[in-house]
Each structure stands twice: as C-alpha cells, then as structure tokens.
Design an enzyme around this catalytic site. Structure first.
Site, PDB file in Angstrom:
ATOM      1  N   GLY A 284       2.371  -0.426  12.627  1.00 36.76           N
ATOM      2  CA  GLY A 284       2.003  -2.115  12.329  1.00 36.76           C
ATOM      3  C   GLY A 284       2.218  -2.237  10.981  1.00 36.76           C
TER       4      GLY A 284
ATOM      5  N   SER B  93       0.699  -1.167  -0.127  1.00 34.73           N
ATOM      6  CA  SER B  93       0.208  -0.151  -0.081  1.00 34.73           C
ATOM      7  C   SER B  93       0.613   1.416   0.174  1.00 34.73           C
ATOM      8  CB  SER B  93      -0.833  -0.090   1.258  1.00 34.73           C
ATOM      9  OG  SER B  93      -1.802   0.921   1.036  1.00 34.73           O
TER      10      SER B  93
HETATM   11  C1  G16 Z   1      -2.594   0.566   6.654  1.00 38.29           C
HETATM   12  C2  G16 Z   1      -3.861   0.411   7.247  1.00 38.29           C
HETATM   13  C3  G16 Z   1      -4.480   1.598   7.826  1.00 38.29           C
HETATM   14  C4  G16 Z   1      -3.519   2.378   8.770  1.00 38.29           C
HETATM   15  C5  G16 Z   1      -1.971   2.497   7.968  1.00 38.29           C
HETATM   16  C6  G16 Z   1      -1.004   2.836   8.966  1.00 38.29           C
HETATM   17  O1  G16 Z   1      -2.919   1.413   5.469  1.00 38.29           O
HETATM   18  O2  G16 Z   1      -4.882  -0.110   6.449  1.00 38.29           O
HETATM   19  O3  G16 Z   1      -5.640   1.347   8.450  1.00 38.29           O
HETATM   20  O4  G16 Z   1      -3.906   3.573   9.159  1.00 38.29           O
HETATM   21  O5  G16 Z   1      -1.830   1.453   7.282  1.00 38.29           O
HETATM   22  O6  G16 Z   1      -0.763   1.984   9.746  1.00 38.29           O
HETATM   23  P1  G16 Z   1       0.155   1.946  11.067  1.00 38.29           P
HETATM   24  O7  G16 Z   1       0.281   3.447  11.547  1.00 38.29           O
HETATM   25  O8  G16 Z   1       0.102   0.845  11.980  1.00 38.29           O
HETATM   26  O9  G16 Z   1       1.792   2.049  10.214  1.00 38.29           O
HETATM   27  P2  G16 Z   1      -2.291   1.105   3.984  1.00 38.29           P
HETATM   28  O10 G16 Z   1      -2.912   2.337   3.391  1.00 38.29           O
HETATM   29  O11 G16 Z   1      -0.640   1.186   4.182  1.00 38.29           O
HETATM   30  O12 G16 Z   1      -2.751  -0.132   3.794  1.00 38.29           O
END
Ligand code: G16
Length: 528
Positions: free
Chosen positions: A505, A69
């Site tokens: 995460g 992503s």
């Molecule tokens: C993913 C999750 C989102 C989250 C983002 C950042 O987004 O689907 O819900 O806000 O990661 O997460 P973290 O702060 O734990 O790194 P994406 O667009 O990368 O799939």
C-alpha cells in the site's frame, strides 16, 4: 463560511496547484504515496480536507505530514493525523481518495458535497498542524498543504522538518494538554526527560554498555537524535551515522527497511563486532536493532524482538507491583516470525492477535487491552495504555508497599517515555535501552530469548498489484484464482513453512514473504 466562498477552492487549485495527471491515486497503508511530482494537487486537496475534518471535530487540530517514510528520495507522500494523534479514521480514506482524484473543474462541487455529507459546520474555526521530512520536494508540498488550509479559512501552523511521530505527538498534545506540550521541545522534555529520570533509578550493571550506534537512514530521525544526544548527560552515548551528509541518500542502502528486507548491514555505519546498532527509517517512525559477529554475520533484532522485550519487561513490572489484573496483549501482522508468536503465547503466555498490515490496524486492536503492545516485524510499533492501567499504577504508587511502589514508579516513567500516538523510533529506542539497562543485558543476551525461523521477503513488480486480493489478515490470497493453491502446494513440503503474497500500500509492487525451518529451503524450492 457561505457556499459561494468555495469558488476560492477552485481558484487556488487552478492558479497554484493544478491537477496535471490522470493517474488514479488511492489513500493506502499510510496515506497517499507516489512520485513527488504527481502529488502537489493531492496535498493541496488534503489541506482542504484537513480543514473539513477539523470542523467536524469541533475545531480540534488535525495534522498533515508530508513524507514517504521508508520509500526512496524521488517519492513523497501525505497523510492526515486525527485529533488524538492517531491515523485518519478509515471511513474517511475513501473521501480523501475521491477528493484527490476529481478534476480541478469539479473540485468546488465535490468539496461542497463532502461538506454536506459529513455535516461540517463551516462557521467553526479550524486548526491544522503541518510537518515534513527532509526530502527536497517536501517544502513545496508543505506549502501546497498550507494553501489548502488557507483556501477554506483554516489556520495552518507549520512545524518545518520533524519526524512523523513528533507531529503525531504535537497534534495529540494540542487537543489534550494533559498529554504534554505541543512543540518539538515539549516532545523532548516528555520522552527524553522520562528516560533520564528512569535511568537515575536504575544502575548500569551486568553486560549492558551505554554506547549505542545509530543508522539515521540519512533522514530526519538521526538529525533529531543529534539534538537529543547533547542532553543525555552520559546516560547513553550515541554514535550517529548516516545523518544526511557526505552524499548519503535517504533510505538508500541504509535505514530500517533496507536492513530488515535485505537482511544486510547498511552502508555508512562503522561496524564493531557485537556492538549494538539501532537502524531508523527516513521519517523516524520505525526502528530495528542488529549487530555483527566475529564472522561479520549480521544478527537482526526486528520489531518482533522489540515487542517481546517490552512485553516481558512490562509483565515483570506488573507482577512486581501486584497489578496482574490488568489485561496485557500483543498485536502482530502476518509478517511476524512464527518463532516470535510461539514464544509470546507459549513462554510469555500473553494473548496475540494478528491484523492486516498498517499501524492504523494494529493500533486499534491494541486499544482493546489495558496495555496493548503492537509491532510490525519491520520495526513500526508502540505501546498503548488505558486510563484504567494508568490509574491502577498511580494508586499503587500511593498505597503500595516499598517494592510495589518502586515498580509502579518505573512503569509510570516507562509510560511517559512512550509515544502512545503511533510507532516512534526515538521513543522505542529509549524504551529498549531502558529494558536492556534494567536487565544488565547485552544484545546477544536479548537475542537468546528465542531463535527466529529463517525468512525471506521479496518485492515483485507486476502490471496491476491490485489484481492480488487477500483475506484472513492477508495470510491467504483470494484472487487471482489458483495462486493460493500453488502457494499451499509449495508450503506443505516445508517444515514450519509459511508464505503469503499481498499488494503493497506504499509502493507499486507486490510483497512476497516466506519462512521455513532452514534458510536452505528457499534453494530447494528453486526460484526464491
Ligand atoms: C508504512 C506503514 C506500515 C507498513 C509499511 C509498509 O510504513 O505505516 O504500517 O508496514 O508502510 O506497508 P506496505 O507493505 O503496504 O507497503 P512507513 O514506515 O513507510 O510509514
């Protein structure tokens, strides 16, 4: 499938997708994410797990999406999609982590154990849809996923390069044919078809103009909009930038995450003062809007703004059609700007809940409402509607007076245009454009609804990000000792101050967020 057949699980692993690293990997905010060269064995094993999950769900289709992503090009990732198009049930995340980390030698026995634990009937058929983003490492990983499916005698179906939300949509449609047709064309037909239908009911008026600039983050979302653009019949004029040509790199200095976190305009986009720009992320599941003013200052309209725009419009339509008994609510995370939360509760008078980061958490909370709107400030979100809501509106469309029927019909098209399975940049773009058009509003009009508190987000690299543990929807830190007290000491000196830290995460970093009544506060506090 007799237990002896599980030998093939080991054979495929050893010969084609061996585990070559001992680095521990965990199913995080959105699946497994790390450097692409550390992932092949993980993805193969997720192919195995998807088959087991499909059989536990009586042969319903499961999805596997290969994407990291918003992360930069060298990373990649994999996430599983459940039969209703939602993220993998959280109780299975530990199973996925166990399966990803076991040695090749123990893979056969762990697979057998998991099959027993979850009570999977291995004689059933199993179906798995596989999609990937535009990363050059994705085809190899998609092939590893398909091999995992084949090893356990499931049937893989490959969708090639699709946005993450398109794959979620197709999984849902495959398991519930009332939702739509499980193909990319079926997705366009439902989402774009509803947009065109609704636009024919609204006249373009006021300050709204039909030109929209789009930053495609050099990923798949822009490419799909390039297909859609030709079918819009002039209802919306898309000017697309960052489509992956001219040496543009995925998510590098462009895309929704870059725009939101750095609060800067992306490279590769032509900027015309006051022209609204939508910025997508690499796999097309997030969107933020912005414009630059005469002084080239960027004004960001992020996920909080999109949520409030949609919530106020849906409330207006519900009132117009007399469906006020439906319970509408909004879900945010700790990153939501304090000004947006105040506006939602005090002006819109809509209940708000705050949950942990990750659309999987927001989605489930939103399902508690008849109409649940959820958005992370980073632009990841959608709207979910209960059967009760849909049936009520259909009934009004049959029995209501002319005014009520008109609003109910618009709302039914609005629902059809929403990808209810997961946050979807393309569907969200059409929702936002519909509201702006219906209100005859330009982007500055939209911006005046409330004023964001100045905020700042940083990424900090530490030795072990998991040393930080949080509680209260990640708003407070419980470990390491003393950290929360230190944050409190700083925050209490600031008017409307709020700050928190949490481990990411999806990246090997810690995220730090702070907001206050003025941007200057960060300089007073020193090292922000
Ligand atoms: C993913 C999750 C989102 C989250 C983002 C950042 O987004 O689907 O819900 O806000 O990661 O997460 P973290 O702060 O734990 O790194 P994406 O667009 O990368 O799939």
């Amino acid at each position: 499938m007799p237990p002896s057949s599980l030998r093939v699980v080991y054979a495929f692993a050893r010969e084609m997708h061996p585990k070559t690293t001992d680095v521990f990997i965990q199913y995080g905010t959105a699946g497994f994410r790390t450097k692409a060269n550390l992932l092949e064995h993980v993805v193969y094993r997720m192919g195995l797990l998807a088959v087991i999950r499909s059989r536990v769900k009586n042969g319903r289709t499961i999805g596997i999406m290969i994407t990291a992503s918003h992360n930069l090009e060298p990373d990649n990732g994999v996430k599983l999609i459940d039969p209703d198009g939602e993220m993998l049930e959280q109780s299975w995340e530990d199973i996925a982590t166990r399966m990803a980390n076991v040695s090749d030698n123990d893979l056969e026995s762990i697979t057998g154990q998991i099959i027993k634990e979850v009570n999977a009937d291995m004689s059933l058929k199993a179906s798995v849809y596989i999609g990937m983003d535009t990363r050059y490492t994705s085809p190899r990983l998609a092939a590893a996923a398909a091999n995992g499916v084949i090893a356990l005698k499931g049937t893989p179906k490959e969708f090639g390069i699709v946005t993450t939300p398109i794959l979620h949509f197709c999984v849902k449609c495959r398991n519930d044919n009332t939702y739509g047709v499980p193909t990319e064309e079926g997705y366009y037909e439902k989402i774009v078809g509803s947009f065109k239908r609704i636009r024919q009911k609204l006249s373009v008026s006021g300050d709204y103009n039909t030109t929209l600039y789009v930053d495609g983050a050099n990923g798949v979302g822009g490419k799909k909009l390039n297909i859609i653009k030709k079918t819009l019949d002039g209802e919306l004029d898309l000017m697309l930038f960052n489509l992956g040509g001219n040496g543009g790199k995925l998510n590098l200095n462009c895309g929704a995450d870059y725009v939101k976190v750095s609060q800067s305009v992306p490279v590769g986009v032509e900027h015309v003062p006051y022209q609204r720009v939508a910025s997508l992320d690499g796999d097309g599941d997030r969107i933020v809007y912005y414009y630059v003013d005469d002084d080239k200052k960027m004004h960001l309209l992020d996920g909080d703004r999109i949520a409030t725009l949609l919530a106020s419009y849906i409330t207006e339509l519900l009132n117009n059609c007399g469906a006020n008994s439906l319970k509408l609510g909004l879900v945010q995370t700790a990153y939501a700007n304090g000004a947006s939360t105040k506006y939602i509760t005090e002006e819109l008078k809509i209940p708000v809940s705050c949950v942990k980061t990750g659309v999987k958490n927001l989605h489930h909370e939103a399902l508690k409402y008849d109409i649940g709107i959820y958005f992370e400030a980073n632009g990841h979100g959608t709207v979910v509607y209960s059967n009760e809501a849909k049936n009520t509106l259909k009934k009004i469309d049959e029995d209501g007076d002319a005014e009520q029927r008109k609003s109910a019909q618009i709302l039914l098209d609005f629902i059809n245009m929403t990808n209810e399975t997961v946050g979807d940049a393309i569907s969200d773009l059409f929702l936002v454009e519909t509201v702006l058009c219906a209100r005859g509003q330009n982007i500055t009009g939209w911006e005046t609804t409330y004023q964001d508190l100045p905020c700042r987000q940083l990424k900090v690299t530490v030795q072990d990000r998991n040393a930080i543990q949080t509680t209260d929807a990640e708003r407070r830190c419980i470990s390491p000792e003393g950290l929360q007290e230190r944050i409190d000491e700083l925050v209490c000196k600031v008017e409307s101050g709020r700050a928190f830290v949490r481990p990411s995460g999806t990246e090997d970093i810690v995220r730090v967020y702070a907001e206050g009544d003025t941007q200057e506060v960060r300089y007073i506090q020193g090292d922000w």
